[in-house]
Design a protein around this motif. Structure first.
Motif, PDB file in Angstrom:
ATOM      1  N   VAL A 471       0.815  -1.216   0.000  1.00 36.13           N
ATOM      2  CA  VAL A 471       0.000   0.000   0.000  1.00 36.13           C
ATOM      3  C   VAL A 471       0.847   1.265   0.000  1.00 36.13           C
ATOM      4  CG1 VAL A 471      -1.720   1.299   1.315  1.00 36.13           C
ATOM      5  CG2 VAL A 471      -1.919  -1.182   1.124  1.00 36.13           C
ATOM      6  N   LYS A 474       1.559   3.313  -3.146  1.00 34.18           N
ATOM      7  CA  LYS A 474       0.432   4.110  -3.638  1.00 34.18           C
ATOM      8  C   LYS A 474       0.373   5.458  -2.919  1.00 34.18           C
ATOM      9  CE  LYS A 474      -2.289   0.002  -4.781  1.00 34.18           C
ATOM     10  NZ  LYS A 474      -3.600  -0.653  -4.776  1.00 34.18           N
ATOM     11  N   LEU A 475       0.633   5.444  -1.624  1.00 30.69           N
ATOM     12  CA  LEU A 475       0.638   6.692  -0.870  1.00 30.69           C
ATOM     13  C   LEU A 475       1.825   7.566  -1.274  1.00 30.69           C
ATOM     14  CD1 LEU A 475      -0.336   5.323   2.664  1.00 30.69           C
ATOM     15  CD2 LEU A 475      -1.815   6.359   0.923  1.00 30.69           C
ATOM     16  N   TYR A 478       0.919   9.372  -4.299  1.00 29.01           N
ATOM     17  CA  TYR A 478       0.026  10.484  -3.957  1.00 29.01           C
ATOM     18  C   TYR A 478       0.826  11.665  -3.416  1.00 29.01           C
ATOM     19  CZ  TYR A 478      -3.660  13.130  -1.627  1.00 29.01           C
ATOM     20  OH  TYR A 478      -4.510  14.129  -1.212  1.00 29.01           O
ATOM     21  N   LEU A 498      -7.250  11.397  -3.250  1.00 31.09           N
ATOM     22  CA  LEU A 498      -7.008  10.511  -2.110  1.00 31.09           C
ATOM     23  C   LEU A 498      -8.167   9.537  -1.928  1.00 31.09           C
ATOM     24  CD1 LEU A 498      -5.286   9.658   0.279  1.00 31.09           C
ATOM     25  CD2 LEU A 498      -6.412  11.443   1.642  1.00 31.09           C
ATOM     26  N   ALA A 499      -9.385  10.021  -2.097  1.00 33.83           N
ATOM     27  CA  ALA A 499     -10.542   9.123  -2.029  1.00 33.83           C
ATOM     28  C   ALA A 499     -10.465   8.066  -3.120  1.00 33.83           C
ATOM     29  CB  ALA A 499     -11.832   9.926  -2.149  1.00 33.83           C
ATOM     30  N   VAL A 501      -7.657   6.877  -4.375  1.00 32.56           N
ATOM     31  CA  VAL A 501      -6.621   5.923  -3.961  1.00 32.56           C
ATOM     32  C   VAL A 501      -7.200   4.899  -2.993  1.00 32.56           C
ATOM     33  CG1 VAL A 501      -4.455   5.686  -2.688  1.00 32.56           C
ATOM     34  CG2 VAL A 501      -4.721   7.535  -4.349  1.00 32.56           C
ATOM     35  N   ILE A 502      -7.967   5.366  -2.029  1.00 35.47           N
ATOM     36  CA  ILE A 502      -8.561   4.462  -1.037  1.00 35.47           C
ATOM     37  C   ILE A 502      -9.545   3.502  -1.701  1.00 35.47           C
ATOM     38  CG2 ILE A 502     -10.016   4.351   1.017  1.00 35.47           C
ATOM     39  CD1 ILE A 502      -8.835   7.080   1.827  1.00 35.47           C
ATOM     40  N   ALA A 503     -10.417   4.040  -2.566  1.00 28.50           N
ATOM     41  CA  ALA A 503     -11.404   3.192  -3.239  1.00 28.50           C
ATOM     42  C   ALA A 503     -10.723   2.199  -4.177  1.00 28.50           C
ATOM     43  CB  ALA A 503     -12.393   4.066  -4.008  1.00 28.50           C
ATOM     44  N   GLU A 504      -9.704   2.661  -4.896  1.00 34.08           N
ATOM     45  CA  GLU A 504      -8.997   1.766  -5.812  1.00 34.08           C
ATOM     46  C   GLU A 504      -8.310   0.644  -5.048  1.00 34.08           C
ATOM     47  OE1 GLU A 504      -5.710  -0.055  -7.753  1.00 34.08           O
ATOM     48  OE2 GLU A 504      -5.448   1.422  -6.146  1.00 34.08           O
ATOM     49  N   THR A 505      -7.719   0.974  -3.894  1.00 37.55           N
ATOM     50  CA  THR A 505      -7.043  -0.040  -3.081  1.00 37.55           C
ATOM     51  C   THR A 505      -8.027  -1.096  -2.603  1.00 37.55           C
ATOM     52  OG1 THR A 505      -5.400   1.596  -2.361  1.00 37.55           O
ATOM     53  CG2 THR A 505      -5.625  -0.409  -1.032  1.00 37.55           C
ATOM     54  N   MET A 506      -9.201  -0.665  -2.167  1.00 33.31           N
ATOM     55  CA  MET A 506     -10.200  -1.612  -1.674  1.00 33.31           C
ATOM     56  C   MET A 506     -10.743  -2.487  -2.807  1.00 33.31           C
ATOM     57  SD  MET A 506     -12.234   0.898   0.979  1.00 33.31           S
ATOM     58  CE  MET A 506     -13.397  -0.383   1.423  1.00 33.31           C
TER      59      MET A 506
END
Length: 715
Positions: A471, A474-475, A478, A498-499, A501-506
Motif C-alpha cells: 500500500v 500508492k501513498l 500520492y 485521495l478518495a 486511492v482508497i477506493a482503488e485499493t479496496m
C-alpha cells in the motif's frame, strides 16, 4: 507480392501493385542463436559506477526488508517448535516477501527520483521547440482481426499529428494486417482506400500477410526483411496505440543523437476507459505508474526492457540481432515465442546496443481490456509467453539484467500459485491443530508438554507490515502528486484523488483473489501442456454477458466458499483473518458484473486525460465516432465494388505455381462447392469463414466466384 527493386534515393510506390506498398528494400534478418554469442562490431555500452551503485542499493534494500520479515515470521512460528508444514510455510513466505520487497524498494527509489525531478537515463528534451531530425522512420501498426474503423481512426489521428510538426516527409506508415476474418480483411482495405483518398498515397501503405507465421513478431520480421533497408528507425504500435507527433519527433531525435541506442521504450498512459474495471486500471496506472517506472528506469540504465509497442527501434540493430529462434519441443513451451518483446530487447543488449526507457516524455497512450475476464484472457497468453522464457534463461551471453527481466516476467505469474499454496498451507496448519489430537507428551523424558502454538500478535504485525509494502507505494505516488503542482492541478482536487486511492485499493483487493485463481489455473494448464492459442482481444467497446461472467467466475466463487467453510470450522477468528481473500472470492461474480458494466466518468477515478483530453485523443475519438463501413459478406462487397476488387487483386500479387505435396484443403473444398452451386449467392452461402478466406487469397478462384451468375433476378 511481385518482384520489386530497391529504390535509389527515396521510396516510390510499386506501380504494379497500385501503390499498396513501396519498393522493396531488403534487410536480412535471420533467427538468432541462444547457444552462441554472435560477433559484433558494436562497442559495448559500459554501465557507469552510478548505475552499479543504484543496483546495489536496490538489492541491498530488498535483502534487508526480506531478512527482517523472515526473522519476524520465524519468531511467530517457532513457539512450540517449527513443524514441517510451518517450515514450508516460512520458506514460501520468504520467497513471496522478497518479491514484494523488491517492488517496494524500486518504487521507493522512484519516489525520490520524481521528487528530485531527475531526467531520464537517456536525456530527451521534453519541452521547447521541436528539434530537427535526419533519420527516416517507419510507423508500423500490426493488426489481427481488430475493428478496422477504430484502428484507422487512431492511425489517422497520429498521421495528422505528425504532419502538424512539419516533419511528415520523414515518416512512412504501414498497416500490417494478419487478419483471418474475411469481412475484417475487406473492411481494412476499404478503410485504407479512404485513408489514401484523404491524404494521398505517398506515405501510407497496406500489406495483408496470408501466412500468420510467428504472429506479431513474425509480422514485424517479415516487414524488416522486405522493407527495412530503407529506414533508420521503426516505431512499433499496437491496435490501440496513440502517440503524438511531438513525442514521435523527439524520439527520432533521441535516436539520431545517441547512435548506440537500439530501443527507447515510452511509458504509455491508459485512456478511453469506459467500464469500472478499466477506469480502475486507468486511474492506478496514471497515478502509480510513473513512480514505478521511474524507479525501474533509475537502476535499469542502458539495460532496459521492451513492452512490444509504443517504442522506437533502430532497424539495423533489430535486423542484425533480434531474430527470434523457434524453441524446441511442443507448445506451450516450444514453438514460436509469444512474449517476443523481452527476448528482442535482451538479444540486442547482448550485442552491445543500449535499451532505454523514458518516463518523462509523455504523449504515449494505450487502452486496457474492459473487464476482469478480458484482462484474464490476455493475461493467460502473457503467462504462456513468460513461462516460455524459462528455456531462454540459459542463453549464452545475455546481460544479467536482461536475465533478471526474464525472471521478473516468470515470477509475476509463478507467484500466484505460490500465494495460493501459502494460503492453503496456513489453512491446513489451522485445521491440523484443530482436528488432529496433538502429541502433548512425546516419547522420551520431558519436563513439560509440547503445545502446538504460534505467536498471534507477532503474526499480526508481520501481516500488517507485508500489506504496508503493497500500500505504501500508492501513498508515495500520492505524495509526489501533492509535491508537483502541474500534476496536482491536472488531477484536480487532492481530496478527491485521495478518495480515489482508497477506493482503488479496496476494489483492487477484492479483485486480486480472483486474479490469483486465474493465474494459478493458467500456470497449471501450461504445465499440463495446454496451449493458449491466439485470440482476438476485446477492446473497450466490448461487452461481457452475465452468463459468461457467471460461468467463468464460478471456480473462484467455489474456492471462496470452500475456504470460508474450512476457516469457520476451525474458529471465527481464523475466518476473520482470511476474510480479505474469502470476501474477494465469494463476491467474484457480483464484482465481475459490476466492474464490467459501462460507467460515466463520475468524480472518483478521474485522470488528467479525462479532465483535459489531449488534442490527438480528441481527434481520434472524433474520427472513430463516424460511421464505419458495413461489410456483411467479403465476396459480396468485392463483387459490388470494382475499385476495391482492383486493389484487393493487386495486393495478392502474382500466383506462384510450385510442386508441393501440401494441398490447401479449404481452397479445394471451396472450389468443390463452387462447382456444385448454380448462382453466386448460393456459392457464398455454402462457404465457411475459412473457405471464404482461402478464396480471397487465390486470384483465380476469386475471379471464378465473382463471375458466377446472380440468382437475385429469379427471386
Amino acid at each position: 507480392m511481385g518482384a520489386l527493386t530497391k529504390p535509389s534515393s527515396r521510396l516510390t510506390p510499386d506501380s504494379g501493385g497500385l501503390g499498396l506498398l513501396p519498393r522493396e528494400a531488403p534487410l536480412p534478418m535471420v533467427p538468432g542463436r541462444l547457444d552462441h554469442v554472435p560477433r559484433t562490431e558494436t562497442s559495448q555500452i559500459e554501465t557507469g559506477g552510478f548505475v552499479a551503485l543504484r543496483r546495489a542499493l536496490v538489492f541491498a534494500g530488498t535483502a534487508v526488508v526480506s531478512a527482517g520479515g523472515a526473522y519476524e515470521m520465524y519468531e511467530a512460528l517457532k513457539v512450540g517448535g517449527v513443524t514441517l508444514l510451518e517450515a514450508t510455510l516460512l520458506a514460501l513466505f520468504v520467497v513471496l516477501l522478497a518479491w514484494i520487497a523488491f517492488s517496494f524498494v524500486s518504487a521507493l527509489a522512484g519516489f525520490f527520483v520524481l521528487l528530485a525531478r531527475r531526467p531520464d537515463t537517456l536525456p530527451i528534451e521534453t519541452r521547447g521547440p521541436l528539434p530537427e531530425i535526419s533519420g527516416r522512420t517507419a510507423m508500423l501498426l500490426p493488426t489481427y482481426n481488430e475493428d478496422p474503423h477504430h484502428v484507422t481512426a487512431r492511425l489517422r489521428a497520429m498521421f495528422e499529428s505528425v504532419a502538424e510538426t512539419g516533419h511528415a516527409e520523414r515518416f512512412d506508415w504501414f498497416l500490417l494486417s494478419d487478419s483471418t476474418n474475411p469481412e475484417i480483411w475487406v473492411c481494412e482495405e476499404l478503410a485504407f482506400l479512404e485513408l489514401r483518398a484523404a491524404y494521398g498515397d505517398d506515405h501510407l501503405f497496406y500489406r495483408h500477410r496470408s501466412n500468420n507465421t510467428a504472429r506479431k513478431s513474425g509480422n514485424i520480421a517479415e516487414w524488416v526483411g522486405r522493407f527495412g533497408g530503407a529506414y533508420d528507425y521503426m516505431i512499433i504500435l499496437d491496435a490501440d496505440s496513440l502517440m503524438t507527433g511531438d513525442t514521435i519527433v523527439r524520439l527520432v531525435h533521441a535516436m539520431d543523437a545517441h547512435p548506440q541506442a537500439a530501443l527507447i521504450q515510452t511509458l504509455p498512459v491508459i485512456v478511453n476507459a469506459r467500464s469500472l474495471f478499466s477506469r480502475l486500471q486507468q486511474f492506478a496506472a496514471r497515478l502509480y505508474g510513473p513512480l514505478i517506472a521511474a524507479g525501474n528506469a533509475w537502476w535499469y540504465g542502458s539495460e532496459g526492457n521492451y513492452w512490444g509497442h509504443n517504442a522506437i527501434i533502430r532497424v539495423r540493430a533489430f535486423a542484425q540481432e533480434a531474430g527470434l529462434p523457434e524453441l524446441r519441443g511442443r507448445r506451450p513451451f516450444g514453438g514460436h515465442i509469444l512474449s517476443h518483446d523481452f527476448i528482442e530487447a535482451a538479444l540486442m543488449r547482448r550485442a552491445g546496443w543500449g535499451i532505454f526507457m523514458t518516463v518523462n516524455l509523455g504523449g504515449s497512450f494505450e487502452e486496457v481490456p474492459p473487464s476482469l475476464l478480458d484482462f484474464a484472457a490476455r493475461d493467460r497468453r502473457w503467462c504462456q509467453g513468460n513461462l516460455q522464457h524459462i528455456a531462454i534463461l540459459r542463453a549464452r551471453g545475455l546481460h544479467w539484467v536482461s536475465r533478471l527481466h526474464l525472471l521478473t516476467g516468470i515470477g509475476s505469474y509463478v507467484t500466484a500459485p505460490l500465494w495460493l499454496l501459502f494460503l492453503l498451507l496456513g489453512l491446513l496448519i489451522s485445521l491440523q491443530a484443530y482436528f488432529v489430537r496433538p502429541e502433548y507428551f512425546p516419547k522420551g523424558f520431558a519436563l513439560f508438554p509440547t503445545w502446538p502454538a504460534q505467536d498471534p500478535i507477532r503474526a499480526a504485525w508481520v501481516f500488517g507490515a507485508t500489506m504496508a509494502l503493497l500500500v505504501v507505494p500508492k501513498l508515495l505516488a500520492y505524495l509526489v502528486l501533492l509535491a508537483r503542482s502541474r500534476e496536482r492541478q491536472a488531477f484536480g482536487a487532492p481530496g478527491r484523488v485521495l478518495a480515489g486511492v482508497i477506493a482503488e485499493t479496496m476494489l483492487a483487493a477484492l479483485i486480486a483473489p480472483s486474479m490469483m485463481i486465474f493465474q494459478s489455473g493458467a500456470v497449471i494448464e501450461i504445465l499440463l501442456g495446454r496451449d493458449a492459442g491466439w485470440q482476438v482481444q476485446r477492446r473497450s467497446d466490448g461487452q461481457v454477458t452475465r452468463d459468461e461472467i457467471c460461468r467463468k467466475l464460478a471456480i473462484p466463487t467455489l474456492c471462496g466458499i470452500v475456504m470460508a467453510i474450512c476457516a469457520y470450522a476451525v474458529s471465527l477468528p481464523l475466518l476473520l483473518w482470511m476474510s480479505p481473500v474469502i470476501i474477494g472470492l465469494t463476491l467474484a461474480i457480483p464484482m465481475g458484473v459490476v466492474t464490467s458494466a459501462p460507467v460515466t466518468m463520475g468524480r472518483l477515478f478521474v485522470t488528467p486525460e479525462d479532465r483535459a483530453a489531449p488534442p490527438i485523443l480528441v481527434r481520434a475519438r472524433e474520427l472513430a465516432s463516424g460511421s464505419p463501413s458495413d461489410v456483411t459478406s467479403a465476396l459480396v462487397e468485392l463483387r459490388q465494388n470494382p475499385e476495391l476488387l482492383k486493389w484487393h487483386s493487386s495486393s495478392l500479387g502474382p500466383e506462384k505455381r510450385t510442386k508441393s505435396d501440401r494441398i490447401d484443403v479449404d481452397l479445394a473444398i471451396a472450389r468443390a462447392k463452387l462447382d456444385d452451386a448454380d448462382t453466386f449467392e448460393e456459392a457464398v452461402g455454402l462457404l465457411s469463414r475459412r473457405e471464404t478466406l482461402a478464396v480471397l487469397k487465390n486470384r483465380r478462384t476469386l475471379v471464378r466466384f465473382l463471375d458466377m451468375p446472380s440468382g437475385q433476378s429469379n427471386a
